[in-house]
Scaffold this active site. Structure first.
Site, PDB file in Angstrom:
ATOM      1  N   ASP A  84      13.274   6.141   5.211  1.00  0.00           N
ATOM      2  CA  ASP A  84      11.971   6.447   5.560  1.00  0.00           C
ATOM      3  C   ASP A  84      11.360   4.860   5.487  1.00  0.00           C
ATOM      4  O   ASP A  84      12.268   3.854   5.119  1.00  0.00           O
ATOM      5  CB  ASP A  84      11.328   6.751   4.033  1.00  0.00           C
ATOM      6  CG  ASP A  84       9.653   6.789   3.869  1.00  0.00           C
ATOM      7  OD1 ASP A  84       9.052   7.056   5.074  1.00  0.00           O
ATOM      8  OD2 ASP A  84       9.476   6.356   2.922  1.00  0.00           O
ATOM      9  N   ASP A 140       7.731   3.102   4.485  1.00  0.00           N
ATOM     10  CA  ASP A 140       6.630   2.832   3.566  1.00  0.00           C
ATOM     11  C   ASP A 140       7.072   3.280   2.436  1.00  0.00           C
ATOM     12  O   ASP A 140       7.267   4.712   2.203  1.00  0.00           O
ATOM     13  CB  ASP A 140       5.167   3.428   4.062  1.00  0.00           C
ATOM     14  CG  ASP A 140       4.542   2.734   5.054  1.00  0.00           C
ATOM     15  OD1 ASP A 140       4.813   1.493   5.467  1.00  0.00           O
ATOM     16  OD2 ASP A 140       4.230   3.460   6.025  1.00  0.00           O
TER      17      ASP A 140
END
Length: 225
Positions: A10, A12
């Site tokens: 991932d 953010d």
């Protein structure tokens, strides 16, 4: 190690800390349509989702027109703030992130990918700003997939990398990342420094520092082999 493995990150809340940029942009979006802004915690809670899904959760009573305006105003504000500050400064690496990416990339048996709720334009800008061109064999973004936790991003990354799901691990900071990994049948590592509380993450392993990540990846994938 005799088989390729894939580590999907991932972005953010996992690789970079974009909390301030996201919160300010969302506050500007709600202000722009004359609606009260959600709390900072509420905004943090939707990080990782596709933007339309995030807005639907933050403004459940908004009309379709208002929701569309929030989405567009958010995009405009995000672009403005990012351009003013620079992509790297507005979304800096978490401590140790770059070093671990370099370490994993140097391993000839390890491939890297990203699966993010960001747009392609946003991810491309971030990768360019941080000098990450060539690091990821697959870049999965919100433009082309259902929102997390649907496993579409992971399925596509696995296909593009040519790596078995049993040799794949998802690294993220939210329940959406962990649920996506479970739905795709891959290992899940949660990080403690992100935007969702650690106790909410149904991960196979939790790491408290980037330095712990390579060993956690090794142990999980060896156990699944």
């Amino acid at each position: 190690m005799s088989e390729l493995r894939l580590v999907i990150f991932d972005v953010d809340g996992t690789l970079v800390d974009s909390q301030g940029l996201i919160v300010r942009s969302m506050e500007a979006a709600f202000d722009g349509v004359g609606l009260p802004s959600p709390s900072r915690d509420a905004i943090k809670g939707i990080v990782g989702l596709s933007l339309d899904r995030a807005v639907a959760l933050l403004a459940p009573t908004a009309s379709d027109n208002e929701a569309q305006r929030i989405v567009q105003t958010y995009k405009d504000a995000f672009f403005t703030y990012r351009s003013a500050e620079g992509a790297a400064a507005s979304s800096p690496f978490f401590s140790g992130a770059r070093e671990v990416l370099d370490q994993l990339r140097a391993d000839p048996w390890t491939l890297l990918a990203v699966a993010t709720g960001k747009s392609k334009r946003g991810l491309d800008a971030l990768i360019e700003a941080h000098g990450l061109e060539g690091y990821f064999v697959s870049r999965q973004v919100a433009d082309f997939h259902p929102s997390k936790p649907h496993p579409s991003m992971i399925f596509t990354a696995v296909d593009e990398a040519g790596v078995a799901r049993s040799r794949t691990v998802m690294v993220g900071d939210t329940t959406y990342d962990m649920d996506m990994a479970k739905a795709a049948g891959v290992a899940a590592i949660g990080v403690s420094w992100g935007y969702h509380a650690v106790e909410t993450l149904s991960a196979d392993r939790i790491v408290g520092d980037f330095a712990e990540l390579p060993a956690a990846i090794n142990e999980l994938l060896e156990a699944r082999s």
